[in-house]
Design an enzyme around this catalytic site. Sequence first.
Site, short mmCIF file in Angstrom:
data_model
loop_
_atom_site.label_atom_id
_atom_site.label_comp_id
_atom_site.label_asym_id
_atom_site.label_seq_id
_atom_site.Cartn_x
_atom_site.Cartn_y
_atom_site.Cartn_z
N GLU A 83 11.18 27.50 -47.76
CA GLU A 83 11.25 28.66 -48.63
C GLU A 83 12.39 28.59 -49.64
O GLU A 83 12.24 28.94 -50.79
CB GLU A 83 11.40 29.92 -47.80
N ASP A 84 13.55 28.14 -49.16
CA ASP A 84 14.74 28.26 -50.00
C ASP A 84 15.09 27.02 -50.80
O ASP A 84 15.92 27.08 -51.69
CB ASP A 84 15.96 28.65 -49.13
#
Length: 731
Positions: A83-84
Amino acid sequence: MEKGNSMITLPELMKEVNTYIHQPESLALIEKAYRYAEQKHATQFRRSGEPYMVHAAQVGYILATMKVGPKTICAGLLHDVLEDCGISPEEMTAEFDEEITRLVEGVTKIGHLQFKDEKEYLAANHRKIFIAMAKDIRVIVIKLVDRLHNMRTLQYMPPQKQQKIAAETLQVYAPIAHRLGISEIKNELEDRSFYYLNREEYYEIAHLVEEKKAQRDEQVRHMIHDISQMLTANHLEFRIFGRSKHLYSIYKKMKTKGKRFEEILDLLAIRIVTKTELNCYEILGYIHAAYRPIPGRLKDYIAMPKSNMYQSLHTTIVGDEGRIFEIQIRTEEMDSIAEKGIAAHWRYKEGTKYDPRREQREIEQKLSWFRDLSALTGDLSDDPNEYMDTLTRDIFEANVYVMTPKGRVIELPNGSTPIDFAYRVHTEVGHSTVGALVNETLVPLNTPLKTGDVVQIRTSKQSPGPSEDWLKFVKTNHAKNKIRGFLQKKEVEKKQSYVEKGEQILRDELRKRGYNEKEYQDHKKFDNLLSQFQVSTYVDLMYAIAVKSISVISVIEKLTNQKKPIILDNETVGRTYVPRKTSSKSGILVHGISSMMISLAGCCNPIPGDRIVGYVSRGSGVKVHRADCPNISEEKDRLIEVEWDEHREPRKYEAIVMIHSHDRNFLLTDLVTVISQCRATMQKINSTVNQEDLIVTTRMTLLVDNLEHLNLILANLRKVSHVVSVERVIQ
Ligand code: MN
């Protein structure tokens, strides 16, 4: 509340891992995951100002203290990378493997769930959704640990966020940890949430606990000494220690049971951990012999484990000076399960092949929490396997949980489609749906949705609105009702426009014939006409004029009381030959008549190729029948010659066919196949079996080109095995 903020270095992590994992490949994999996460998070910082890796490393480390498998540790270290850090699942799979990637994807996905409602029943529902979405219990454990560490570092968040996260933790995450029997995590999540949500009472209870601590500790120490002496004298092996209740559980007891703080804390708690089950009962025997047990307080959770796998003996006894002690007796194994729950159950054992499906099934059977859900189904069966099957079907297959792109969860009955989803989001979204993306792929609107699908609806202002076809595949009554409502409204609007058109036709015709149209604006003037034209209202009459089921001329004649014999009588027919022919949309030529409404009779449904005859009806134009239609066989006066227009525009004609056959498997399938092979359209089919002679009567409404086409179909239907007769129907 500062615990867990420090950076766990790779050697520190590996030291913990080394206590139970020794295979070089597994160790190498964990090291690789650590380095990979460190590199990918290198430029990111948490709110606390620390490197992001602190969080990832802590999650991996806590998981290792829970003795989970190497892949679960790796997924924990990597849980925020997808996600990051803009890493794709494909890249991660190439670097590690599919299993790790799936775990990380699961954690990411349930991280997107929004739990914003505070109502209890919704919270319960969210827990259910959470579990259903996670699919693999390891995903839930990683997510719980992720949340645990976030709670440990919550002080860096702005106050509003602290409140929101703490509430969500208390309502969703802590109960899940409890269900899974992971009381270590559950207790910590509860106390930390309690701190943020109700700081005043948190400090008050903490203060009271602290105040009494010295005195209580002394009383417990004394009791432990006495019991230890007694058990050692009887050659038993054991560990014994006092234990404290966590703050939130004291608070909850005070609230729910209305007890005072002193009453709750009056109980002094001792735990004895020993080798075997038999030892547990032996120890219980010695204690009950030495101290008076309080009646009704003995609980045997060894013979009857709790729903979250918890096992132990509980008893309450009266000690010196009348003090009351709560004593728990259990084996090491039971103690471990009591603290770590499910995580203890599948504590990683090297050399055994991990099969998530088998493991999960075992866990589900052990966790009768899954069985608690039966309250919802009301279906209890004695066979545990059959029981689990029913349960899975009813709970997890009866519904699908899908998400909006923003993470809002929508619960729909199984088999629901993007249209059901769209109407659940908003009625207007449903009405203007033109397409649907499921997991970013364009799909047909009747695609059944699956749990975890992310659904995005494409809408357009130019959308013509829901179509009749949608009713065939939508699953929810909600969507069905909205679609029907829309179609009905559209029908009414359409009728309104026809009524206006009918009025226009009437005005034009009146003007053409030299009448003053304004004299006929009053609807009351039509009242006497209604029954003559067999309609009940003015609106119906105008509608009939517009769709030409009633001729405007006949209306005007009756309205103005001027009888002009425009309807042909018997004498005119055949004798007065007018070479002018007229055609209509029906594809029929009528000799000698202009501007008359022509329609095909619904009883015999003539099709091109049939011999036909026209019947001049009273007030609704010429009805064209098949020449052999019994409904007009008695008529002589009103029949006129008509013929099929060779230059008619091609269209489909309705034909009703009746088939009699003996019953057999796949009969209907074969009949339908013939229809489609003959390139005809089937509008309706209806089949009944006579229970006495087992003769099947099948009635079909078909759309065909002409008689030749129909005869071909009839011939082929007659060839179908078990078919007795095939007939074209006249009603
Ligand atoms: Mn995280």
